[in-house]
Each structure stands twice: as C-alpha cells, then as structure tokens.
Design a protein around this motif. Structure first.
Motif, PDB file in Angstrom:
ATOM      1  N   SER A 182       0.837  -1.201   0.000  1.00 38.46           N
ATOM      2  CA  SER A 182       0.000   0.000   0.000  1.00 38.46           C
ATOM      3  C   SER A 182       0.867   1.245   0.000  1.00 38.46           C
ATOM      4  CB  SER A 182      -0.948  -0.004   1.202  1.00 38.46           C
ATOM      5  OG  SER A 182      -0.223  -0.001   2.407  1.00 38.46           O
ATOM      6  N   GLU A 183       0.298   2.320  -0.529  1.00 40.20           N
ATOM      7  CA  GLU A 183       1.005   3.574  -0.671  1.00 40.20           C
ATOM      8  C   GLU A 183      -0.006   4.691  -0.418  1.00 40.20           C
ATOM      9  OE1 GLU A 183       4.037   3.460  -4.012  1.00 40.20           O
ATOM     10  OE2 GLU A 183       2.727   5.095  -4.672  1.00 40.20           O
ATOM     11  N   GLY A 184      -0.194   4.989   0.871  1.00 41.90           N
ATOM     12  CA  GLY A 184      -1.241   5.934   1.272  1.00 41.90           C
ATOM     13  C   GLY A 184      -1.078   7.334   0.701  1.00 41.90           C
ATOM     14  N   SER A 185       0.148   7.670   0.290  1.00 43.22           N
ATOM     15  CA  SER A 185       0.368   9.003  -0.283  1.00 43.22           C
ATOM     16  C   SER A 185      -0.430   9.180  -1.576  1.00 43.22           C
ATOM     17  CB  SER A 185       1.853   9.218  -0.560  1.00 43.22           C
ATOM     18  OG  SER A 185       2.306   8.220  -1.455  1.00 43.22           O
ATOM     19  N   GLY A 186      -0.828   8.053  -2.193  1.00 45.56           N
ATOM     20  CA  GLY A 186      -1.595   8.124  -3.448  1.00 45.56           C
ATOM     21  C   GLY A 186      -3.098   8.189  -3.211  1.00 45.56           C
ATOM     22  N   GLY A 187      -3.514   8.284  -1.956  1.00 48.51           N
ATOM     23  CA  GLY A 187      -4.941   8.325  -1.616  1.00 48.51           C
ATOM     24  C   GLY A 187      -5.758   9.343  -2.414  1.00 48.51           C
ATOM     25  N   PRO A 188      -5.239  10.577  -2.578  1.00 48.00           N
ATOM     26  CA  PRO A 188      -6.020  11.594  -3.287  1.00 48.00           C
ATOM     27  C   PRO A 188      -6.274  11.284  -4.773  1.00 48.00           C
ATOM     28  CG  PRO A 188      -4.275  12.598  -1.972  1.00 48.00           C
ATOM     29  CD  PRO A 188      -4.025  11.122  -1.958  1.00 48.00           C
ATOM     30  N   HIS A 189      -5.640  10.256  -5.310  1.00 42.61           N
ATOM     31  CA  HIS A 189      -5.873   9.939  -6.725  1.00 42.61           C
ATOM     32  C   HIS A 189      -7.171   9.181  -6.967  1.00 42.61           C
ATOM     33  CE1 HIS A 189      -1.998  11.491  -7.334  1.00 42.61           C
ATOM     34  NE2 HIS A 189      -1.299  10.400  -7.067  1.00 42.61           N
ATOM     35  N   LEU A 190      -7.702   8.558  -5.920  1.00 40.45           N
ATOM     36  CA  LEU A 190      -8.912   7.735  -6.088  1.00 40.45           C
ATOM     37  C   LEU A 190      -9.594   7.604  -4.734  1.00 40.45           C
ATOM     38  CD1 LEU A 190     -10.706   5.878  -7.775  1.00 40.45           C
ATOM     39  CD2 LEU A 190      -8.970   4.115  -7.635  1.00 40.45           C
ATOM     40  N   TYR A 191     -10.760   8.230  -4.587  1.00 39.79           N
ATOM     41  CA  TYR A 191     -11.408   8.216  -3.273  1.00 39.79           C
ATOM     42  C   TYR A 191     -12.900   8.485  -3.405  1.00 39.79           C
ATOM     43  CZ  TYR A 191     -11.296  13.275  -3.856  1.00 39.79           C
ATOM     44  OH  TYR A 191     -11.459  14.534  -4.354  1.00 39.79           O
ATOM     45  N   GLN A 192     -13.606   8.238  -2.287  1.00 41.31           N
ATOM     46  CA  GLN A 192     -15.032   8.569  -2.219  1.00 41.31           C
ATOM     47  C   GLN A 192     -15.164   9.893  -1.466  1.00 41.31           C
ATOM     48  OE1 GLN A 192     -17.458   5.665  -0.211  1.00 41.31           O
ATOM     49  NE2 GLN A 192     -19.366   6.575  -0.934  1.00 41.31           N
ATOM     50  N   GLY A 193     -15.834  10.853  -2.070  1.00 38.09           N
ATOM     51  CA  GLY A 193     -15.979  12.174  -1.459  1.00 38.09           C
ATOM     52  C   GLY A 193     -16.793  12.097  -0.170  1.00 38.09           C
ATOM     53  N   LYS A 194     -16.319  12.816   0.872  1.00 36.91           N
ATOM     54  CA  LYS A 194     -17.016  12.774   2.168  1.00 36.91           C
ATOM     55  C   LYS A 194     -18.351  13.506   2.110  1.00 36.91           C
ATOM     56  CE  LYS A 194     -13.152  12.652   5.384  1.00 36.91           C
ATOM     57  NZ  LYS A 194     -12.471  13.471   6.376  1.00 36.91           N
ATOM     58  N   GLU A 195     -18.425  14.556   1.275  1.00 35.81           N
ATOM     59  CA  GLU A 195     -19.644  15.375   1.222  1.00 35.81           C
ATOM     60  C   GLU A 195     -20.772  14.695   0.446  1.00 35.81           C
ATOM     61  OE1 GLU A 195     -19.558  18.955   2.353  1.00 35.81           O
ATOM     62  OE2 GLU A 195     -17.894  18.029   3.441  1.00 35.81           O
ATOM     63  N   ASP A 196     -20.403  14.178  -0.730  1.00 35.23           N
ATOM     64  CA  ASP A 196     -21.450  13.678  -1.635  1.00 35.23           C
ATOM     65  C   ASP A 196     -21.418  12.160  -1.836  1.00 35.23           C
ATOM     66  OD1 ASP A 196     -19.154  13.364  -3.089  1.00 35.23           O
ATOM     67  OD2 ASP A 196     -19.628  14.869  -4.606  1.00 35.23           O
ATOM     68  N   ASP A 197     -20.471  11.479  -1.190  1.00 33.51           N
ATOM     69  CA  ASP A 197     -20.355  10.016  -1.309  1.00 33.51           C
ATOM     70  C   ASP A 197     -20.010   9.534  -2.718  1.00 33.51           C
ATOM     71  OD1 ASP A 197     -20.811   9.595   1.348  1.00 33.51           O
ATOM     72  OD2 ASP A 197     -22.940   9.115   1.130  1.00 33.51           O
ATOM     73  N   LEU A 198     -19.617  10.432  -3.616  1.00 36.90           N
ATOM     74  CA  LEU A 198     -19.342  10.010  -4.989  1.00 36.90           C
ATOM     75  C   LEU A 198     -17.860   9.680  -5.200  1.00 36.90           C
ATOM     76  CD1 LEU A 198     -21.566  12.559  -6.959  1.00 36.90           C
ATOM     77  CD2 LEU A 198     -22.074  10.165  -6.419  1.00 36.90           C
ATOM     78  N   LEU A 199     -17.617   8.893  -6.247  1.00 35.81           N
ATOM     79  CA  LEU A 199     -16.257   8.457  -6.546  1.00 35.81           C
ATOM     80  C   LEU A 199     -15.512   9.536  -7.337  1.00 35.81           C
ATOM     81  CD1 LEU A 199     -15.327   4.949  -7.851  1.00 35.81           C
ATOM     82  CD2 LEU A 199     -14.483   6.949  -9.065  1.00 35.81           C
ATOM     83  N   TYR A 200     -14.278   9.815  -6.918  1.00 32.92           N
ATOM     84  CA  TYR A 200     -13.416  10.765  -7.625  1.00 32.92           C
ATOM     85  C   TYR A 200     -12.124  10.069  -8.021  1.00 32.92           C
ATOM     86  CZ  TYR A 200     -16.467  14.496  -6.079  1.00 32.92           C
ATOM     87  OH  TYR A 200     -17.551  15.300  -5.890  1.00 32.92           O
ATOM     88  N   MET A 201     -11.660  10.363  -9.240  1.00 35.46           N
ATOM     89  CA  MET A 201     -10.415   9.706  -9.674  1.00 35.46           C
ATOM     90  C   MET A 201      -9.596  10.602 -10.597  1.00 35.46           C
ATOM     91  SD  MET A 201      -9.812   6.044 -11.537  1.00 35.46           S
ATOM     92  CE  MET A 201     -10.563   6.473 -13.086  1.00 35.46           C
ATOM     93  N   ASN A 202      -8.292  10.592 -10.352  1.00 35.21           N
ATOM     94  CA  ASN A 202      -7.340  11.185 -11.282  1.00 35.21           C
ATOM     95  C   ASN A 202      -6.813  10.024 -12.130  1.00 35.21           C
ATOM     96  OD1 ASN A 202      -5.057  12.129 -12.583  1.00 35.21           O
ATOM     97  ND2 ASN A 202      -4.444  13.445 -10.886  1.00 35.21           N
ATOM     98  N   GLY A 203      -7.523   9.768 -13.231  1.00 37.07           N
ATOM     99  CA  GLY A 203      -7.270   8.582 -14.051  1.00 37.07           C
ATOM    100  C   GLY A 203      -5.841   8.459 -14.512  1.00 37.07           C
TER     101      GLY A 203
END
Ligand code: UT7
Length: 313
Positions: A182-203
């Motif tokens: 695992s490489e937690g520093s890459g977390g912001p590249h693919l996550y579920q938004g806390k506000e809207d529960d939607l998936l976000y990705m830097n493809g």
C-alpha cells in the motif's frame, strides 16, 4: 499444507448498459471508451438489489462449485467499498442469510485490491490450521457511488460479485506466494468524497501507477517461488483497463488467449473484478489442472496485491 481455491462463483445483474447507452448520458463515444479502456458494456443492479444480494448469489454459486455446505464455513470475508451500510457488514449479513452457523465474518476494505487482501488473509487462517473453509467474496454496487455526470469516471464502472472458497490443498498446489502493498500518499488519486459520497479519480495518475505496479508484482510472485515469467500459464489481472492489463500480459509473455478480458463485458467492477474473471475462466474450462495462475490487482489507497497459484486441489 497449502491453501488453495477449491470453488469459484459469480453473479452479474441482468441490466446491460452499452457504450451507446452511455452516449445518451454523457458527452462520450463508443469509440473513445473502446480504444481508451477496452470496455464495451457494463451491468447495473436494479434499485431493489443491494451489494449483499449480489454477494449472496455469487456465494451460493461458489459453495456449490466447491461442494461445501454453508454450515461448514469457518469464515466469510467480503471485500467491498460499497456495502449496504457501514454496519452490520455485508459478511455478517451473508453469515445469517447463507446459514453459515459457525462462521466468523468481516468485511475487508482495500478498494479494487480488496479481493486479493481477502484471499491472502484466508490463506493465513487455512495454513496455520485454524480454519478449513473460508469464503472470500469481492462485490460492488459501484452504480451507487458513480457520478453519472462525470464522463471521466462513469463510463468505467459496473456492478458485480465474484466468490471463491478457500481450503486446504496438497503441498504442490494452491497459493504458492503472494505480495501485498500500500502507498497511502496516493490516496487523493482515487477516493469517495465525504460530502457527496461520490467516486473521484485522477485517471492519469492511477494509470501511471498501475502500468508500473501490475507487471512488477506479477513478476515478483513468480520469482518468489523460483520460477520465471515463461512459467506463467494464465493471467487474471484486475479488470480496470485493457491497456493496463496488456502491460502486465506483455511483461510476462503470456499469450493473448491466456488472459481474462471480462473488462469488455463488465467494465471495472473493483473488488469483484478478479474473482468474477477467475470464475468465468474456470467455468469455461480455460484453466487447467496444474496451470500456474497469477492473480494481480491494484486500486484505491493506493493498494495492490498478487498471488502465484498452482491450479488444482
Ligand atoms: O480500479 C482502479 C481504478 N482506476 C483505473 O484503473 C483507471 C486508470 N486510468 C485509466 O484507465 C485511464 O487514465 C482513463 C481511461 C481513465 C483515461 O484514459 P487516458 O488515456 O488516461 O485519458 P486522459 O485522462 O488523458 O484524457 C484524455 C482526454 C481528455 O480530454 P482533453 O483534456 O485531452 O481534451 C478527457 O477529457 O479524453 C477526455 N475524456 C473523454 N472523452 C470522451 C475523458 N473521459 C472521456 C469520455 N469520453 N468518457
């Protein structure tokens, strides 16, 4: 004693959403989706079918294939990032619904690598002699968290479930080596938004990571057992994008017909993708006794996992 996969199963919802259907939802084209990802269509679960319903069907299929009764299960591990609700876990719900009276149960969250984390966890319990039958499921209802207005992501994902029963097999068979990371520093590249529960990705970032990691981990698990790329008979990579899968296939030198390509028909089904693809190849008789099979996945976290396994009991 080694732990191996003694039965596989899967379930996909009936509703098909083709690339042409996607053209009516967002500004995209069948041509773009096919050439950039390899995806032709995906399945979407109906409103009255939640994640545990998909998982239940795949579980029944795998238990039947393994000829194991639910009451003989010692543990249920469900990999998912789209559970029905935060708790009780999907695995707890299944324990009751399947009638797995003596099974411990917990969910595993490692995004698209979740099934690999579950499988390798199951291996530990089997090999230390604590448990005999562990049901590992990868399941997602990604349509719940898909942003249907974002063409960068909504064309990629689908709903599905895949399952495997893990149990003791002879010494020369089963899971011979593994790698998890695992490489937690890459977390912001693919996550579920806390506000809207939607998936976000830097493809693009996830793509760069995946084309490096999938071939590397695949080679690592084979080297760990003193074999080389040429010895791999079958490749089941995480079904995210055919271009990423091709990078792993070409690095191993596995022929095209020896790699699962369920991504075409189901898109990226996250935790479900590897067990779904495996179950399909097994049912089609494509994986033969004694084949050296590599399963390899990557995903949000960032996370990754791979195993080299000798097929058979
Ligand atoms: O399970 C693990 C999770 N995820 C993954 O494995 C995904 C990894 N990444 C990928 O598979 C690829 O990066 C994508 C398929 C997501 C994107 O492919 P790409 O070749 O990396 O394309 P890109 O992001 O560089 O975008 C190229 C262009 C952009 O337009 P501009 O900015 O160059 O004008 C996008 O806006 O394609 C555009 N685009 C689309 N066009 C038509 C993005 N999505 C679409 C779309 N239809 N659906």
């Amino acid at each position: 004693m080694n732990a191996g996969i003694i039965g596989t199963g899967h379930y996909v919802p009936e509703k098909v959403l083709t690339n042409h259907d996607m053209e009516k939802i967002v500004d995209t084209s069948d041509e773009w989706i096919r050439t950039r990802t390899g995806i032709e269509e995906r399945r979407i679960a109906s409103d009255d079918m939640d994640t545990s319903d998909l998982a239940f069907r795949a579980a029944e299929d795998a238990l039947k294939d393994a000829d194991v009764k639910a009451e003989d299960l010692d543990m249920i591990l469900v990999a998912t990032v789209t559970p029905d609700q935060p708790f009780p876990s999907v695995s707890n719900m299944l324990q009751h619904r399947l009638g797995a009276t003596k099974a411990a149960s917990m969910d595993v969250a490692a995004a698209c690598s979740g099934f690999m984390y579950g499988l390798i966890t199951a291996k530990q319990f089997i090999e230390n002699g604590a448990y005999e039958n562990v049901l590992v499921i990868g399941v997602e209802k990604l349509s719940k968290i898909t942003n249907w207005e974002d063409r960068n992501t909504c064309v990629l994902f689908g709903d599905a479930a895949g399952a495997a029963v893990v149990g003791p097999v002879s010494d020369d068979k089963g899971i011979l080596s593994f790698e998890l990371g695992s490489e937690g520093s890459g977390g912001p590249h693919l996550y579920q938004g806390k506000e809207d529960d939607l998936l976000y990705m830097n493809g693009r970032e996830v793509f760069k990571f995946a084309v490096r990691q999938m071939p590397e981990s695949s080679v690592n698990v084979v080297k760990k057992i003193g074999l080389s790329e040429q010895d791999v008979d079958y490749l089941i990579p995480h079904q995210a994008n055919i271009r990423i899968m091709e990078a792993a296939r070409q690095r191993l030198g596995v022929p095209e017909e020896k790699m699962a390509t369920a991504v075409k028909r189901y898109g990226n089904t996250s935790s479900a993708s590897i067990p779904l693809a495996l179950s399909e190849e097994v049912k089609a008789g494509k994986i033969k006794e004694n084949d050296l099979v590599v399963l390899v996945g990557f995903g949000g976290g960032l996370t990754w996992g791979a195993v080299a396994l000798r097929w058979g009991k």
